[in-house]
Design a protein around this motif. Sequence first.
Motif, PDB file in Angstrom:
ATOM      1  N   GLY A   1     -12.035  95.484  64.919  1.00 15.70           N
ATOM      2  CA  GLY A   1     -10.870  95.662  65.782  1.00 15.70           C
ATOM      3  C   GLY A   1     -11.222  96.177  67.164  1.00 15.70           C
ATOM      4  N   SER A   2     -10.215  96.232  67.998  1.00 14.82           N
ATOM      5  CA  SER A   2     -10.427  96.539  69.415  1.00 14.82           C
ATOM      6  C   SER A   2     -10.723  98.012  69.699  1.00 14.82           C
ATOM      7  CB  SER A   2      -9.209  96.111  70.225  1.00 14.82           C
ATOM      8  OG  SER A   2      -8.067  96.831  69.801  1.00 14.82           O
TER       9      SER A   2
ATOM     10  N   VAL B   1     -19.656  88.603  67.040  1.00 13.91           N
ATOM     11  CA  VAL B   1     -18.310  88.026  67.110  1.00 13.91           C
ATOM     12  C   VAL B   1     -17.525  88.365  65.842  1.00 13.91           C
ATOM     13  CG1 VAL B   1     -16.988  85.880  67.230  1.00 13.91           C
ATOM     14  CG2 VAL B   1     -19.038  86.162  68.632  1.00 13.91           C
ATOM     15  N   GLU B   2     -18.171  88.219  64.694  1.00 17.40           N
ATOM     16  CA  GLU B   2     -17.515  88.509  63.415  1.00 17.40           C
ATOM     17  C   GLU B   2     -17.168  89.997  63.294  1.00 17.40           C
ATOM     18  OE1 GLU B   2     -16.624  86.174  61.222  1.00 17.40           O
ATOM     19  OE2 GLU B   2     -17.514  84.611  62.480  1.00 17.40           O
ATOM     20  N   TYR B   3     -18.093  90.848  63.689  1.00 18.00           N
ATOM     21  CA  TYR B   3     -17.844  92.290  63.614  1.00 18.00           C
ATOM     22  C   TYR B   3     -16.714  92.712  64.553  1.00 18.00           C
ATOM     23  CZ  TYR B   3     -21.769  93.355  60.562  1.00 18.00           C
ATOM     24  OH  TYR B   3     -22.609  93.436  59.493  1.00 18.00           O
ATOM     25  N   ARG B   4     -16.621  92.107  65.714  1.00 15.79           N
ATOM     26  CA  ARG B   4     -15.535  92.447  66.641  1.00 15.79           C
ATOM     27  C   ARG B   4     -14.180  92.110  66.032  1.00 15.79           C
ATOM     28  NH1 ARG B   4     -18.592  90.908  72.187  1.00 15.79           N
ATOM     29  NH2 ARG B   4     -19.345  93.009  72.596  1.00 15.79           N
ATOM     30  N   ILE B   5     -14.103  91.003  65.320  1.00 14.96           N
ATOM     31  CA  ILE B   5     -12.858  90.635  64.639  1.00 14.96           C
ATOM     32  C   ILE B   5     -12.570  91.623  63.512  1.00 14.96           C
ATOM     33  CG2 ILE B   5     -11.764  88.892  63.180  1.00 14.96           C
ATOM     34  CD1 ILE B   5     -13.379  86.796  64.864  1.00 14.96           C
ATOM     35  N   ALA B   6     -13.593  91.913  62.707  1.00 13.71           N
ATOM     36  CA  ALA B   6     -13.411  92.767  61.531  1.00 13.71           C
ATOM     37  C   ALA B   6     -13.109  94.226  61.898  1.00 13.71           C
ATOM     38  CB  ALA B   6     -14.651  92.706  60.654  1.00 13.71           C
TER      39      ALA B   6
ATOM     40  N   ASN C   1     -24.146  85.899  66.945  1.00 18.40           N
ATOM     41  CA  ASN C   1     -23.163  85.252  66.076  1.00 18.40           C
ATOM     42  C   ASN C   1     -22.410  86.268  65.236  1.00 18.40           C
ATOM     43  OD1 ASN C   1     -23.793  82.674  66.993  1.00 18.40           O
ATOM     44  ND2 ASN C   1     -25.307  82.328  65.404  1.00 18.40           N
TER      45      ASN C   1
END
Length: 51
Positions: free
Chosen positions: A37-38, A30-35, A27
């Motif tokens: 970045g790519s 997902v948040e860390y990927r948004i925060a 869970n």
Amino acid sequence: MYVIQGRYHARDWEDIDEFNTLEEAENMLVEYRIAFGSEWLLTIKKKKDEN
């Protein structure tokens, strides 16, 4: 225990956060990927027992 690890470009992998369950780690991944970045590679690793 599960650890979210991250790597920015060619730098070394670093531990970002720890969780008691795989579900919690997934869970938050997902948040860390948004925060973060790519540009970051993020993964979950099972922490080895230190016994």
